[in-house]
Write a protein that holds these residues in place. Structure first.
Motif, PDB file in Angstrom:
ATOM      1  N   GLY A  37      81.981  35.158  -3.121  1.00 62.83           N
ATOM      2  CA  GLY A  37      81.216  34.779  -4.298  1.00 62.83           C
ATOM      3  C   GLY A  37      79.969  33.985  -3.944  1.00 62.83           C
ATOM      4  N   LEU A  38      80.141  32.905  -3.191  1.00 56.24           N
ATOM      5  CA  LEU A  38      78.996  32.073  -2.827  1.00 56.24           C
ATOM      6  C   LEU A  38      78.050  32.820  -1.899  1.00 56.24           C
ATOM      7  CD1 LEU A  38      77.455  29.439  -2.980  1.00 56.24           C
ATOM      8  CD2 LEU A  38      78.925  28.545  -1.144  1.00 56.24           C
ATOM      9  N   ALA A  79      69.094  28.497  -5.440  1.00 53.53           N
ATOM     10  CA  ALA A  79      69.426  28.515  -4.014  1.00 53.53           C
ATOM     11  C   ALA A  79      69.642  27.097  -3.480  1.00 53.53           C
ATOM     12  CB  ALA A  79      68.328  29.223  -3.222  1.00 53.53           C
ATOM     13  N   LYS A  80      68.831  26.141  -3.939  1.00 55.98           N
ATOM     14  CA  LYS A  80      69.001  24.746  -3.508  1.00 55.98           C
ATOM     15  C   LYS A  80      70.394  24.238  -3.887  1.00 55.98           C
ATOM     16  CE  LYS A  80      64.272  22.931  -3.674  1.00 55.98           C
ATOM     17  NZ  LYS A  80      63.387  21.969  -4.381  1.00 55.98           N
ATOM     18  N   SER A  81      70.797  24.521  -5.113  1.00 54.24           N
ATOM     19  CA  SER A  81      72.119  24.092  -5.576  1.00 54.24           C
ATOM     20  C   SER A  81      73.224  24.749  -4.743  1.00 54.24           C
ATOM     21  CB  SER A  81      72.283  24.434  -7.053  1.00 54.24           C
ATOM     22  OG  SER A  81      73.535  24.007  -7.528  1.00 54.24           O
ATOM     23  N   GLN A  82      73.052  26.023  -4.433  1.00 50.93           N
ATOM     24  CA  GLN A  82      74.045  26.745  -3.635  1.00 50.93           C
ATOM     25  C   GLN A  82      74.107  26.210  -2.206  1.00 50.93           C
ATOM     26  OE1 GLN A  82      72.424  30.573  -4.465  1.00 50.93           O
ATOM     27  NE2 GLN A  82      73.400  30.684  -6.462  1.00 50.93           N
ATOM     28  N   LEU A  83      72.987  25.737  -1.687  1.00 51.70           N
ATOM     29  CA  LEU A  83      72.996  25.113  -0.357  1.00 51.70           C
ATOM     30  C   LEU A  83      73.893  23.879  -0.350  1.00 51.70           C
ATOM     31  CD1 LEU A  83      69.258  25.393   0.756  1.00 51.70           C
ATOM     32  CD2 LEU A  83      71.233  26.521   1.816  1.00 51.70           C
ATOM     33  N   ARG A  85      76.500  23.446  -2.240  1.00 54.42           N
ATOM     34  CA  ARG A  85      77.878  23.943  -2.255  1.00 54.42           C
ATOM     35  C   ARG A  85      78.311  24.385  -0.869  1.00 54.42           C
ATOM     36  NH1 ARG A  85      77.323  28.234  -6.682  1.00 54.42           N
ATOM     37  NH2 ARG A  85      79.344  28.919  -5.927  1.00 54.42           N
ATOM     38  N   ALA A  86      77.407  25.074  -0.155  1.00 53.60           N
ATOM     39  CA  ALA A  86      77.730  25.516   1.210  1.00 53.60           C
ATOM     40  C   ALA A  86      77.947  24.317   2.126  1.00 53.60           C
ATOM     41  CB  ALA A  86      76.619  26.412   1.743  1.00 53.60           C
ATOM     42  N   LEU A  87      77.131  23.290   1.968  1.00 54.09           N
ATOM     43  CA  LEU A  87      77.291  22.070   2.767  1.00 54.09           C
ATOM     44  C   LEU A  87      78.611  21.379   2.434  1.00 54.09           C
ATOM     45  CD1 LEU A  87      76.056  19.936   4.731  1.00 54.09           C
ATOM     46  CD2 LEU A  87      75.068  18.847   2.693  1.00 54.09           C
ATOM     47  N   ASP A  88      78.910  21.243   1.145  1.00 55.48           N
ATOM     48  CA  ASP A  88      80.129  20.560   0.711  1.00 55.48           C
ATOM     49  C   ASP A  88      81.392  21.272   1.187  1.00 55.48           C
ATOM     50  OD1 ASP A  88      78.494  18.710  -0.524  1.00 55.48           O
ATOM     51  OD2 ASP A  88      78.816  19.496  -2.561  1.00 55.48           O
ATOM     52  N   GLN A  89      81.325  22.575   1.376  1.00 51.95           N
ATOM     53  CA  GLN A  89      82.477  23.347   1.862  1.00 51.95           C
ATOM     54  C   GLN A  89      82.478  23.477   3.385  1.00 51.95           C
ATOM     55  OE1 GLN A  89      85.037  24.269  -0.099  1.00 51.95           O
ATOM     56  NE2 GLN A  89      83.889  23.104  -1.624  1.00 51.95           N
ATOM     57  N   ASN A  90      81.531  22.812   4.036  1.00 51.41           N
ATOM     58  CA  ASN A  90      81.387  22.855   5.500  1.00 51.41           C
ATOM     59  C   ASN A  90      81.100  24.260   6.020  1.00 51.41           C
ATOM     60  OD1 ASN A  90      81.843  20.014   5.991  1.00 51.41           O
ATOM     61  ND2 ASN A  90      83.977  20.426   5.443  1.00 51.41           N
ATOM     62  N   TYR A  91      80.423  25.068   5.207  1.00 52.84           N
ATOM     63  CA  TYR A  91      79.996  26.397   5.646  1.00 52.84           C
ATOM     64  C   TYR A  91      78.729  26.297   6.488  1.00 52.84           C
ATOM     65  CZ  TYR A  91      83.087  28.221   1.957  1.00 52.84           C
ATOM     66  OH  TYR A  91      84.159  28.520   1.148  1.00 52.84           O
ATOM     67  N   ILE A  92      77.951  25.264   6.229  1.00 54.82           N
ATOM     68  CA  ILE A  92      76.764  24.974   7.037  1.00 54.82           C
ATOM     69  C   ILE A  92      76.809  23.497   7.399  1.00 54.82           C
ATOM     70  CG2 ILE A  92      75.287  26.799   6.074  1.00 54.82           C
ATOM     71  CD1 ILE A  92      73.991  24.705   4.242  1.00 54.82           C
ATOM     72  N   PHE A  97      71.527  22.688   6.677  1.00 51.52           N
ATOM     73  CA  PHE A  97      71.202  22.343   5.295  1.00 51.52           C
ATOM     74  C   PHE A  97      69.784  21.793   5.200  1.00 51.52           C
ATOM     75  CE2 PHE A  97      70.727  19.136   2.008  1.00 51.52           C
ATOM     76  CZ  PHE A  97      71.073  19.843   0.876  1.00 51.52           C
ATOM     77  N   ASN A  98      69.454  20.834   6.047  1.00 49.27           N
ATOM     78  CA  ASN A  98      68.131  20.207   5.992  1.00 49.27           C
ATOM     79  C   ASN A  98      67.013  21.211   6.249  1.00 49.27           C
ATOM     80  OD1 ASN A  98      69.152  17.659   5.364  1.00 49.27           O
ATOM     81  ND2 ASN A  98      69.300  17.061   7.503  1.00 49.27           N
ATOM     82  N   GLU A  99      67.216  22.091   7.219  1.00 52.83           N
ATOM     83  CA  GLU A  99      66.213  23.117   7.532  1.00 52.83           C
ATOM     84  C   GLU A  99      66.011  24.058   6.348  1.00 52.83           C
ATOM     85  OE1 GLU A  99      65.633  26.978  10.520  1.00 52.83           O
ATOM     86  OE2 GLU A  99      67.487  25.819  10.591  1.00 52.83           O
ATOM     87  N   LEU A 100      67.109  24.532   5.780  1.00 46.50           N
ATOM     88  CA  LEU A 100      67.036  25.473   4.668  1.00 46.50           C
ATOM     89  C   LEU A 100      66.523  24.805   3.398  1.00 46.50           C
ATOM     90  CD1 LEU A 100      70.339  27.379   5.410  1.00 46.50           C
ATOM     91  CD2 LEU A 100      68.018  28.310   5.611  1.00 46.50           C
ATOM     92  N   TYR A 101      66.948  23.581   3.155  1.00 49.75           N
ATOM     93  CA  TYR A 101      66.483  22.864   1.973  1.00 49.75           C
ATOM     94  C   TYR A 101      64.980  22.607   2.062  1.00 49.75           C
ATOM     95  CZ  TYR A 101      66.494  19.888  -2.094  1.00 49.75           C
ATOM     96  OH  TYR A 101      66.248  19.380  -3.342  1.00 49.75           O
ATOM     97  N   LYS A 102      64.516  22.220   3.235  1.00 53.18           N
ATOM     98  CA  LYS A 102      63.085  21.981   3.435  1.00 53.18           C
ATOM     99  C   LYS A 102      62.283  23.253   3.144  1.00 53.18           C
ATOM    100  CE  LYS A 102      59.735  20.531   6.905  1.00 53.18           C
ATOM    101  NZ  LYS A 102      59.507  20.189   8.305  1.00 53.18           N
ATOM    102  N   LEU A 103      62.787  24.393   3.595  1.00 54.07           N
ATOM    103  CA  LEU A 103      62.108  25.665   3.360  1.00 54.07           C
ATOM    104  C   LEU A 103      62.125  26.030   1.875  1.00 54.07           C
ATOM    105  CD1 LEU A 103      60.567  28.054   4.506  1.00 54.07           C
ATOM    106  CD2 LEU A 103      62.776  29.077   5.161  1.00 54.07           C
ATOM    107  N   THR A 104      63.259  25.806   1.194  1.00 53.89           N
ATOM    108  CA  THR A 104      63.302  26.097  -0.243  1.00 53.89           C
ATOM    109  C   THR A 104      62.316  25.209  -0.992  1.00 53.89           C
ATOM    110  OG1 THR A 104      65.181  24.594  -0.618  1.00 53.89           O
ATOM    111  CG2 THR A 104      65.703  26.923  -0.328  1.00 53.89           C
ATOM    112  N   ASP A 105      62.230  23.958  -0.591  1.00 50.91           N
ATOM    113  CA  ASP A 105      61.302  23.031  -1.231  1.00 50.91           C
ATOM    114  C   ASP A 105      59.848  23.463  -1.016  1.00 50.91           C
ATOM    115  OD1 ASP A 105      61.350  20.678  -2.859  1.00 50.91           O
ATOM    116  OD2 ASP A 105      60.501  19.561  -1.176  1.00 50.91           O
TER     117      ASP A 105
END
Length: 134
Positions: A37-38, A79-83, A85-92, A97-105
């Motif tokens: 799902g995620l 996508a930011k919100s889903q990142l 969730r991925a961090l909270d589930q230890n998927y990333i 997370f920081n790299e992807l969040y910076k790019l989304t921003d």
């Protein structure tokens, strides 16, 4: 801001493409890949960012382009919100997370800047180029 001849010329689309590619890479790894799902949702939202930039541009009108850019910007927020969730589930990890969040921003700010530019531009778009005002 330069006039774009193709949607591929738009830097926000180029950066969104990189974002989508990176999301596919991290979501291929377990355990992320097992959370169907995620995984599917974050892939769709990052793909939507680039797809809506392209679709809006191809419609040929500034107002329609702005409309699709706002949808694209909303997909960045998703996508930011889903990142998170991925961090909270230890998927990333935190670094991913920081790299992807910076790019989304970055992509979000680029899209926002493009919206402001188009809102202030007298250019209506190619589909109105040869129409006469009546």
């Amino acid at each position: 801001m330069a006039t774009f001849k193709n949607f591929e010329d738009i830097e926000a689309w180029q950066r969104a493409r990189i974002l989508s590619k990176l999301i596919y890479e991290v979501s291929k790894k377990e355990p992320f890949s097992k959370d169907f799902g995620l995984k599917d949702q974050i892939r769709r939202s990052t793909g939507s960012v680039m797809d809506n930039i392209a679709e809006g541009f191809e419609r040929g009108g500034a107002v329609e382009f702005i409309h699709f850019l706002t949808i694209s910007k909303g997909s960045v927020g998703e996508a930011k919100s889903q990142l998170y969730r991925a961090l909270d589930q230890n998927y990333i990890n935190e670094e991913n997370f920081n790299e992807l969040y910076k790019l989304t921003d970055e992509v979000s700010k680029m899209i926002g800047g493009l919206i402001v530019y188009l809102n202030n531009s007298p250019h209506k778009g190619l589909k109105f180029k040869d129409r006469k005002n009546k």
